[in-house]
Enzyme design. Structure first.
Site, PDB file in Angstrom:
ATOM      1  N   ASN A   1       0.829  -1.211   0.000  1.00 22.42           N
ATOM      2  CA  ASN A   1       0.000   0.000   0.000  1.00 22.42           C
ATOM      3  C   ASN A   1       0.858   1.253   0.000  1.00 22.42           C
ATOM      4  O   ASN A   1       1.926   1.306   0.606  1.00 22.42           O
ATOM      5  CB  ASN A   1      -1.053   0.011   1.127  1.00 22.42           C
ATOM      6  CG  ASN A   1      -0.512  -0.248   2.512  1.00 22.42           C
ATOM      7  OD1 ASN A   1       0.502  -0.916   2.686  1.00 22.42           O
ATOM      8  ND2 ASN A   1      -1.194   0.266   3.508  1.00 22.42           N
TER       9      ASN A   1
ATOM     10  N   CYS B   1      -4.341   0.761  -2.252  1.00 25.96           N
ATOM     11  CA  CYS B   1      -4.132  -0.502  -1.540  1.00 25.96           C
ATOM     12  C   CYS B   1      -3.058  -1.347  -2.227  1.00 25.96           C
ATOM     13  O   CYS B   1      -2.845  -1.252  -3.442  1.00 25.96           O
ATOM     14  CB  CYS B   1      -5.411  -1.336  -1.547  1.00 25.96           C
ATOM     15  SG  CYS B   1      -6.769  -0.650  -0.603  1.00 25.96           S
TER      16      CYS B   1
ATOM     17  N   CYS C   1     -10.682  -3.258  -4.283  1.00 19.83           N
ATOM     18  CA  CYS C   1      -9.689  -4.244  -4.745  1.00 19.83           C
ATOM     19  C   CYS C   1     -10.381  -5.486  -5.285  1.00 19.83           C
ATOM     20  O   CYS C   1      -9.932  -6.083  -6.267  1.00 19.83           O
ATOM     21  CB  CYS C   1      -8.727  -4.609  -3.615  1.00 19.83           C
ATOM     22  SG  CYS C   1      -7.581  -3.267  -3.232  1.00 19.83           S
TER      23      CYS C   1
ATOM     24  N   GLU D   1      -3.125  -4.521  -3.004  1.00 19.67           N
ATOM     25  CA  GLU D   1      -3.632  -5.432  -4.041  1.00 19.67           C
ATOM     26  C   GLU D   1      -3.723  -4.726  -5.386  1.00 19.67           C
ATOM     27  O   GLU D   1      -3.397  -5.291  -6.427  1.00 19.67           O
ATOM     28  CB  GLU D   1      -5.027  -5.958  -3.665  1.00 19.67           C
ATOM     29  CG  GLU D   1      -5.059  -6.805  -2.405  1.00 19.67           C
ATOM     30  CD  GLU D   1      -5.336  -6.003  -1.150  1.00 19.67           C
ATOM     31  OE1 GLU D   1      -4.844  -4.860  -1.037  1.00 19.67           O
ATOM     32  OE2 GLU D   1      -6.032  -6.515  -0.269  1.00 19.67           O
TER      33      GLU D   1
ATOM     34  N   GLU E   1       0.365   5.199   0.640  1.00 24.77           N
ATOM     35  CA  GLU E   1      -0.563   6.228   1.132  1.00 24.77           C
ATOM     36  C   GLU E   1      -0.122   7.611   0.675  1.00 24.77           C
ATOM     37  O   GLU E   1       0.922   7.787   0.030  1.00 24.77           O
ATOM     38  CB  GLU E   1      -0.656   6.128   2.657  1.00 24.77           C
ATOM     39  CG  GLU E   1      -1.268   4.784   3.067  1.00 24.77           C
ATOM     40  CD  GLU E   1      -1.565   4.668   4.551  1.00 24.77           C
ATOM     41  OE1 GLU E   1      -1.116   5.519   5.347  1.00 24.77           O
ATOM     42  OE2 GLU E   1      -2.254   3.688   4.910  1.00 24.77           O
TER      43      GLU E   1
ATOM     44  N   CYS F   1     -10.355  -5.091   0.267  1.00 19.83           N
ATOM     45  CA  CYS F   1     -11.469  -4.133   0.319  1.00 19.83           C
ATOM     46  C   CYS F   1     -12.316  -4.260  -0.953  1.00 19.83           C
ATOM     47  O   CYS F   1     -11.919  -4.899  -1.934  1.00 19.83           O
ATOM     48  CB  CYS F   1     -10.943  -2.712   0.488  1.00 19.83           C
ATOM     49  SG  CYS F   1     -10.366  -1.964  -1.053  1.00 19.83           S
TER      50      CYS F   1
END
Ligand code: THU
Length: 165
Positions: A67, A78, A120, A80, A69, A117
């Site tokens: 990830n 994210c 993803c 993934e 940010e 999530c």
């Protein structure tokens, strides 16, 4: 007046459950290890929730991500999707076989498998639908059980896809 008739649709979804990485087959254990390595270099200074992902492609290549940010929070991404978009960019038209996900939080011990999530899941679905071959998803926490989904369909029933467009 007749009452409107309703019926119910029940969707059953299944995961393989492993007690530890030792119980995984060798290739899955290797992929999970690659995801765990990526946890360490995740850029997650705001959430302090570090996620790593590793993807096994049908051509045998392994693509990894974590990830990333951003001070403008929604600009981050994210693990993934970092990994799967990289896979799509580097190896267009190569099917994805498996994606492994690992996690570490600075604030809590994650005792259950991290489940991707919603965004993803939708991104994974796109690649599964394109190749027509199921993508396996290996989900792990910092400790505890490991779940394997045999296809994104297990995580995203009734998914929206290009078949509607
Ligand atoms: N995150 C992932 O990388 N993958 C997931 O499946 C869930 C959440 C990231 C996004 C954000 O950087 C941090 O974890 C906290 O939500």
């Amino acid at each position: 007046m007749p009452q409107p008739k309703i019926s119910k649709l029940t969707i059953v979804t299944e995961f393989e459950v492993y007690n530890s990485a030792k119980d995984l087959d060798k290739k899955d254990a290797e992929l999970l290890l690659a995801a765990q390595k990526m946890v360490k270099t995740a850029y997650a200074p705001y959430s302090e929730f570090q996620v790593g992902a590793a993807i096994l492609m049908e051509n045998g290549k392994i693509v990894t991500g974590n990830n990333q940010e951003n001070a403008a929070y929604p600009s981050g991404l994210c693990a993934e999707r970092v990994a799967i978009f990289y896979a799509g960019a580097q190896y267009p038209n190569v099917a994805i076989k498996t994606i492994a996900v690992a996690v570490k939080s600075k604030n809590v011990v994650i005792k259950e498998p991290l489940s991707p999530c919603g965004a993803c899941r939708q991104a994974i679905a796109e690649y599964e639908n394109n190749s027509g071959k199921p993508i396996r998803i290996i989900m792990s926490g910092e400790k505890g059980q490991i779940y394997i989904a045999k296809s994104i369909e297990s995580l995203l029933p009734l998914m929206f896809s290009k078949k509607y467009l």
